[in-house]
Design an enzyme around this catalytic site. Sequence first.
Site, PDB file in Angstrom:
ATOM      1  N   HIS A  48      30.483  40.460  40.130  1.00  0.00           N
ATOM      2  CA  HIS A  48      30.754  39.159  40.754  1.00  0.00           C
ATOM      3  C   HIS A  48      29.780  38.105  40.216  1.00  0.00           C
ATOM      4  O   HIS A  48      28.632  38.420  39.916  1.00  0.00           O
ATOM      5  CB  HIS A  48      30.589  39.255  42.272  1.00  0.00           C
ATOM      6  CG  HIS A  48      31.522  40.221  42.938  1.00  0.00           C
ATOM      7  ND1 HIS A  48      31.211  41.557  43.102  1.00  0.00           N
ATOM      8  CD2 HIS A  48      32.756  40.036  43.465  1.00  0.00           C
ATOM      9  CE1 HIS A  48      32.225  42.165  43.725  1.00  0.00           C
ATOM     10  NE2 HIS A  48      33.181  41.264  43.949  1.00  0.00           N
TER      11      HIS A  48
ATOM     12  N   ASP B  97      29.049  47.271  40.094  1.00  0.00           N
ATOM     13  CA  ASP B  97      30.449  47.249  40.541  1.00  0.00           C
ATOM     14  C   ASP B  97      31.438  46.875  39.435  1.00  0.00           C
ATOM     15  O   ASP B  97      32.617  46.675  39.706  1.00  0.00           O
ATOM     16  CB  ASP B  97      30.629  46.338  41.769  1.00  0.00           C
ATOM     17  CG  ASP B  97      29.927  44.996  41.632  1.00  0.00           C
ATOM     18  OD1 ASP B  97      29.357  44.733  40.558  1.00  0.00           O
ATOM     19  OD2 ASP B  97      29.949  44.212  42.601  1.00  0.00           O
TER      20      ASP B  97
ATOM     21  N   HIS C  63      24.776  36.235  46.597  1.00  0.00           N
ATOM     22  CA  HIS C  63      25.758  35.240  47.064  1.00  0.00           C
ATOM     23  C   HIS C  63      25.229  34.308  48.157  1.00  0.00           C
ATOM     24  O   HIS C  63      25.888  33.311  48.467  1.00  0.00           O
ATOM     25  CB  HIS C  63      27.013  35.938  47.594  1.00  0.00           C
ATOM     26  CG  HIS C  63      27.762  36.711  46.555  1.00  0.00           C
ATOM     27  ND1 HIS C  63      28.208  36.160  45.379  1.00  0.00           N
ATOM     28  CD2 HIS C  63      28.144  38.023  46.515  1.00  0.00           C
ATOM     29  CE1 HIS C  63      28.833  37.080  44.666  1.00  0.00           C
ATOM     30  NE2 HIS C  63      28.807  38.223  45.322  1.00  0.00           N
TER      31      HIS C  63
ATOM     32  N   ASP D 178      26.111  41.968  37.642  1.00  0.00           N
ATOM     33  CA  ASP D 178      27.044  42.358  38.709  1.00  0.00           C
ATOM     34  C   ASP D 178      28.456  41.889  38.318  1.00  0.00           C
ATOM     35  O   ASP D 178      28.616  40.900  37.610  1.00  0.00           O
ATOM     36  CB  ASP D 178      26.593  41.667  40.000  1.00  0.00           C
ATOM     37  CG  ASP D 178      27.282  42.179  41.245  1.00  0.00           C
ATOM     38  OD1 ASP D 178      26.652  42.953  41.984  1.00  0.00           O
ATOM     39  OD2 ASP D 178      28.454  41.787  41.480  1.00  0.00           O
TER      40      ASP D 178
HETATM   41 ZN   LIG Z   1      29.354  42.431  43.037  1.00  0.00          ZN
END
Ligand SMILES: [Zn+2]
Length: 392
Positions: free
Chosen positions: A173, A260, A135, A171
């Site tokens: 995200h 995750d 990120h 992931d």
């Molecule tokens: Zn994540």
Amino acid sequence: MPTAAFVWAEQLAAYRFTPEHPLNPLRLQLTVDLLQRLGLIGTGDAPVVAPRTADPAEIAAVHDVAYIEAVRAASRDPVPRAAYAEFGLGTEDVPLVWGMDEAARHVCGATLTAAEWVMSGKATRAFNISGGLHHARRAEAAGFCIYNDLAVTIRWLQRHYGARVMYVDIDAHHGDGVQWLCYDDPEVLTVSLHESGAFLFPGTGFIDELGEGDGYGFSVNVPLDAHTEDASFLESFRALVPDLAAHFRPDVILLQAGCDAHVLDPLTHLRCTTGLYEQLVQLTCELADQHCKGRLIVTGGGGYALYTVVPRAWTLVWGALLGRQLADVLPARWAGDLSLQAGEPVPPTLRDPAGAFPPSPRRAEVEENNRRTVNAVRQQVLPLLTGWGLAF
Ligand SMILES: [Zn+2]
């Protein structure tokens, strides 16, 4: 030649924020402990490799100098200041902590070490469980990430090897930082499969984020519906990623393997199991074997079920990188002891058995939504693939 290098040293656990912060390095230590007890690291074909640290020029290939200076200042003087806040430093997600610059550079250095082992041919594959900070932006910390070790490594691969890099992000995200940092670069294909930004941080990763300028068509996103399970995640991956690899023809694949998307993860709304990661990494190994002489660099990433998911998921990732079908057993008393420590039951097998979790009541609808998304992505991206001068 070793099959795979495992990059690790205790110093990587220094990347930590407050005791309550979800990104807790305990998950790394528990993973290393499990791998050691299973005898899967520190052997001839699976050496443990000490990481180097990243030097300032390597970080500056990705991040603005003013941002790096702010991180360094905050690292020595972690008290809130406006000069830090403008760079996303000192937030709930990225609190100020002493030594944060050094810790973040160590993580970058560890992913660079993985890349060095793979590109020099000392190992076919390498895994840095502490990496995957996808990120971080050019001049902004975000989502627990200070320096973007993935983008730093991509730039290093380009500079030292002129490599075409395929970046795959599984992931839960969206891999937004890597995407934006490489958005106009046709030598980097970024592919992210994630829970839709309609439901989850960072709120991006939609199918129309295709890149810009010369990089148009080299940014691919699959926003999955909330409650997606293994079968639909795998179907989505299979329906798209192999075709992208075949047409992009990378020199190396960089995989962010955050775990995750698991149903027990407290931060996301997907409903996958540990077995998903074994299968996705096996598929990615096959793609690397087909297109880039096996060269595959893997990092960790998210994964906030510290006890119940992360050690088992990343052990399966490592088994896949070694080309081994691991027996579905854990060391004696491992799950029991960890359950006591965790205060919650830790599943007693590496792979979550069928029926371990109730099926999603929305299964059919979710599968159909994801199929529609993948088809729309294909329709958008495939015409651009022909623009790369290749028949499809
Ligand atoms: Zn994540």
